[in-house]
Design a protein around this motif. Structure first.
Motif, mmCIF file in Angstrom:
data_model
loop_
_atom_site.group_PDB
_atom_site.id
_atom_site.type_symbol
_atom_site.label_atom_id
_atom_site.label_comp_id
_atom_site.label_asym_id
_atom_site.label_seq_id
_atom_site.Cartn_x
_atom_site.Cartn_y
_atom_site.Cartn_z
ATOM 1 N N ASP A 120 0.869 -1.098 0.015
ATOM 2 C CA ASP A 120 -0.003 0.011 -0.031
ATOM 3 C C ASP A 120 0.913 1.255 -0.118
ATOM 4 O O ASP A 120 1.598 1.569 0.850
ATOM 5 C CB ASP A 120 -0.737 -0.086 1.186
ATOM 6 C CG ASP A 120 -1.805 1.183 1.173
ATOM 7 O OD1 ASP A 120 -2.572 1.289 0.317
ATOM 8 O OD2 ASP A 120 -1.535 1.878 2.294
ATOM 9 N N ARG A 122 0.135 4.428 0.191
ATOM 10 C CA ARG A 122 -0.151 5.508 1.078
ATOM 11 C C ARG A 122 0.464 5.147 2.573
ATOM 12 O O ARG A 122 1.195 6.200 3.002
ATOM 13 C CB ARG A 122 -1.588 5.524 1.123
ATOM 14 C CG ARG A 122 -1.961 6.821 2.021
ATOM 15 C CD ARG A 122 -3.540 7.003 2.359
ATOM 16 N NE ARG A 122 -3.851 7.394 0.583
ATOM 17 C CZ ARG A 122 -5.174 7.853 0.306
ATOM 18 N NH1 ARG A 122 -6.229 7.631 1.160
ATOM 19 N NH2 ARG A 122 -5.454 8.201 -1.137
ATOM 20 N N SER A 123 0.054 4.008 2.869
ATOM 21 C CA SER A 123 0.711 3.790 4.373
ATOM 22 C C SER A 123 1.994 3.053 4.258
ATOM 23 O O SER A 123 2.602 2.635 5.403
ATOM 24 C CB SER A 123 -0.357 2.693 5.164
ATOM 25 O OG SER A 123 -0.517 1.698 4.304
ATOM 26 N N GLY A 146 -4.436 0.878 7.091
ATOM 27 C CA GLY A 146 -3.872 0.346 5.729
ATOM 28 C C GLY A 146 -3.466 -1.111 5.661
ATOM 29 O O GLY A 146 -3.811 -1.656 4.814
#
Length: 237
Positions: A120, A122-123, A146
């Motif tokens: 992931d 984003r996280s 996440g």
């Protein structure tokens, strides 16, 4: 007479021997855990004296002392190996890819994939995968939002692809329902076999054939392979 070339070729780096490696491991482990040396000394002296007394009752104290010394040294090395492993885990625990570094120490029962199975951006959560007779294991570092979304998505994907295969979701951490990093391998190997060797082999082949775009999606500087610990150090060698 032509003058000999005095320029020496670059000397090859000589690998340290087993004794040198053991000394280095001991120094690092002792710096992390001060009780390592006392426990090792106690095991050597204790077993030497104990067996000397036992064999002394039959008139052979020296013979018993030699046997006790041998068993004492063996026990001391076991203690060093356990403490060194614990020290190594503490060093890599918060690093990205620590889970895969530990999973790669599993000697049998699981086929551990080298690259993350999901990521992931984003996280920066990563999901690692292993397969074997126990089914499919998905291991996540942490259990944040996440990580849980990533896990849920990958579990569903594995269930669609392998509807009759157990899929184990494992979160590494110290929270409720999570598995501490030092206990990860024990947790995985303790699972029951659910598949035959032929079924496990077929699942492994199908998983290896899947395209894995994760390596290209991971940002620069987040490389789980850099978190690999020294395997000899983890075994106390």
């Amino acid at each position: 007479m032509a003058r000999k070339n005095t320029t020496d070729a670059p000397a090859k780096t000589k690998k340290p021997g087993r004794i040198r490696q053991t000394i280095d491991v001991f120094k690092e482990t002792q710096a992390y855990d001060r009780s390592t040396a006392p426990l090792m000394i106690l095991s050597i002296v204790g077993l030497t004296v104990l067996l000397a007394l036992i064999f002394g009752a039959f008139g052979h104290p020296i013979y018993g002392a030699f046997i006790g010394l041998g068993f004492g040294l063996l026990l001391a090395m076991i203690i060093l190996g356990r403490r060194a492993q614990k020290a190594t885990y503490s060093k890599i625990e918060d690093q990205p890819g620590a889970a895969i570094a530990v999973m790669q120490q599993i000697s049998r029962g699981w086929n551990v994939e080298q690259d993350p199975a999901a990521f992931d951006a984003r996280s920066r959560s990563m999901l690692f995968r292993a397969s074997g007779r126990k089914g499919i294991a998905l291991v996540s570092e942490g259990s944040g939002g996440g990580s849980r979304k990533l896990m849920s998505k990958e579990v569903k994907r594995m269930n669609r692809m392998f509807p009759n295969v157990p899929v184990h979701a494992v979160y590494v951490g110290h929270g409720e329902g999570e598995v501490p990093l030092p206990k990860l391998n024990r947790h995985l190997t303790a699972m029951k076999n659910e598949l035959t060797k032929a079924e496990a082999g077929e699942i492994g082949r199908r998983l290896r054939a899947l395209p894995n775009p994760v390596r290209q999606a991971i940002p620069k500087g987040v490389d789980p392979m850099r978190a690999r610990p020294n395997r000899k150090a983890m075994r106390g060698r």
